[in-house]
Scaffold this active site. Structure first.
Site, PDB file in Angstrom:
ATOM      1  CB  SER A   1     -58.426  -1.947 -50.754  1.00 43.78           C
ATOM      2  OG  SER A   1     -59.398  -1.919 -50.040  1.00 43.78           O
TER       3      SER A   1
ATOM      4  CE  LYS B   1     -59.142   1.343 -49.853  1.00 45.81           C
ATOM      5  NZ  LYS B   1     -59.244   0.921 -48.765  1.00 45.81           N
TER       6      LYS B   1
ATOM      7  CE1 TYR C   1     -62.109   3.861 -50.436  1.00 49.57           C
ATOM      8  CE2 TYR C   1     -64.655   3.022 -49.669  1.00 49.57           C
ATOM      9  CZ  TYR C   1     -62.998   2.762 -49.700  1.00 49.57           C
ATOM     10  OH  TYR C   1     -62.595   1.677 -48.809  1.00 49.57           O
TER      11      TYR C   1
ATOM     12  CE1 TYR D   1     -56.389  -1.848 -46.306  1.00 49.64           C
ATOM     13  CE2 TYR D   1     -56.274  -4.099 -46.293  1.00 49.64           C
ATOM     14  CZ  TYR D   1     -56.647  -2.896 -46.832  1.00 49.64           C
ATOM     15  OH  TYR D   1     -57.159  -2.666 -47.928  1.00 49.64           O
TER      16      TYR D   1
ATOM     17  CB  VAL E   1     -62.402  -7.031 -48.748  1.00 46.44           C
ATOM     18  CG1 VAL E   1     -61.715  -6.783 -47.415  1.00 46.44           C
ATOM     19  CG2 VAL E   1     -63.326  -6.035 -49.234  1.00 46.44           C
TER      20      VAL E   1
HETATM   21  N1  GLN Z   1     -64.683  -1.087 -50.416  1.00 38.83           N
HETATM   22  C1  GLN Z   1     -64.242  -1.598 -49.401  1.00 38.83           C
HETATM   23  C2  GLN Z   1     -64.732  -0.907 -47.910  1.00 38.83           C
HETATM   24  O1  GLN Z   1     -64.245   0.238 -48.146  1.00 38.83           O
HETATM   25  C3  GLN Z   1     -62.770  -1.838 -49.658  1.00 38.83           C
HETATM   26  C4  GLN Z   1     -61.807  -2.516 -48.378  1.00 38.83           C
HETATM   27  C5  GLN Z   1     -60.802  -3.464 -48.876  1.00 38.83           C
HETATM   28  O2  GLN Z   1     -60.680  -3.880 -49.928  1.00 38.83           O
HETATM   29  N2  GLN Z   1     -60.029  -3.691 -47.782  1.00 38.83           N
HETATM   30  O3  GLN Z   1     -64.776  -1.452 -46.988  1.00 38.83           O
END
Ligand code: GLN
Length: 309
Positions: free
Chosen positions: A64, A67, A191, A243, A261
């Site tokens: 993420s 992003k 994505y 988050y 993650v």
């Molecule tokens: N690719 C992961 C997902 O969509 C990214 C989530 C994350 O890094 N928090 O679940």
């Protein structure tokens, strides 16, 4: 300035006995194979000095954190109309939550939760095939880090493509509200691939440096975004980058940051430095447990904070 090398060495020494704490993400099968005891940290200052420790030059799945880069690209392409498609408020719910999306009729709360980043992927896809959009994202990150060796790990992308049921649910849900312009498979193809970018802490810190230096990468001299846009992206990272753990991160670390993650975190100390840390074990919010702690130790030692000095 404080002796940053001594500080990162000390952080590494202090955390060494705790390596392996937290829970490695295993809902993406390929991520479950990562050694939970890895730990790396890299600081790149706005003067171009680099300080690193541990596994700072070992690539990991940035997930993420990507992003931040896709949002920057979408804002470059679509400007403020980006905000017609995604909000700017912290969600107070998990990164992959679906509940809010129904109440808010398919407009995700912010660009850093999964639903929001999927909407941003849809914006980056405008006028492109998925392959071109993925190529554009990779080129952009290479340009930011000034490093052409950066690439996507195709096994991670495939692993998520095969098991990303929750993300398919989110994307289908948004599409049902007419909030995605492109087919769900295309949007998620983009994505999953940008989430599967593999980068080292050093590369990541370099690629975030423009956010610490008013939109300009002092290593390359490239102006990436305006000063105002850099401030705004930092504001979103502070309020939404972790988050439903964003408040705790702001309280403890005091800097804009974005987690993934894969166990990485990119943090921005405006006017000072860009910092990347990697430790795969996550806390209950899906943010790196020891990575957050390392950043807390760093900002406690240096006094770096966006809330005062
Ligand atoms: N690719 C992961 C997902 O969509 C990214 C989530 C994350 O890094 N928090 O679940």
């Amino acid at each position: 300035m404080a002796d940053l090398q001594a500080i990162v060495d000390e952080i590494h020494d202090k955390l060494a006995p705790r390596l392996g704490e937290g829970k490695v993400a295993d809902y993406i099968p390929q991520l479950a194979h990562v050694d939970p005891k890895k730990f790396g940290m890299a600081i790149v200052t706005v003067d171009g000095e680099i300080f690193k420790v541990g596994d700072a030059d070992v690539p990991f799945s940035i997930q993420s954190i990507s992003k931040v880069f896709t949002l920057t690209l979408a804002l470059g392409k679509h400007g403020e109309t980006t905000w017609n498609r995604v909000g700017r408020e912290p969600s107070g719910s998990a990164f992959n939550s679906i509940v809010q999306l129904e109440h808010e009729e398919g407009k995700p709360r912010n660009p850093f939760i999964n639903a929001g980043a999927i909407a941003v992927s849809d914006l980056v896809l405008a006028g492109h095939t998925p392959r071109e959009a993925i190529g554009e994202i990779v080129r952009f990150v290479r340009y930011l880090a000034d490093d052409d060796s950066i690439a996507i790990d195709p096994t991670v992308a495939k692993s998520e493509q095969a098991t990303g049921y929750r993300n398919f649910a989110l994307a289908n849900f948004m599409r049902s509200f007419g909030k995605l312009d492109h087919p769900v498979e295309h949007v998620l193809g983009v994505y999953f691939h940008h989430c599967a970018l593999a980068m080292t802490c050093t590369q990541l810190a370099k690629s975030g440096l423009f956010l610490a230096a008013s939109g300009r990468n002092p290593l390359t001299g490239h102006t990436v975004v305006s000063k105002q846009r850099a401030r705004r992206i930092n504001a979103l990272m502070l309020t939404c980058g972790h988050y439903d753990g964003s408040g705790d991160f702001a309280y403890r670390v005091g800097l804009p940051g974005k987690s993934g993650v894969g166990g990485g975190i990119l943090a921005v100390a405006p006017g000072r430095a860009s910092v990347a840390v990697w430790s795969p074990g996550l806390n209950h919010n899906g943010n790196s447990l020891l990575g957050s702690l390392a950043l807390e130790m760093l900002t406690t030692r240096t006094g770096w904070s966006v809330f005062g000095h």
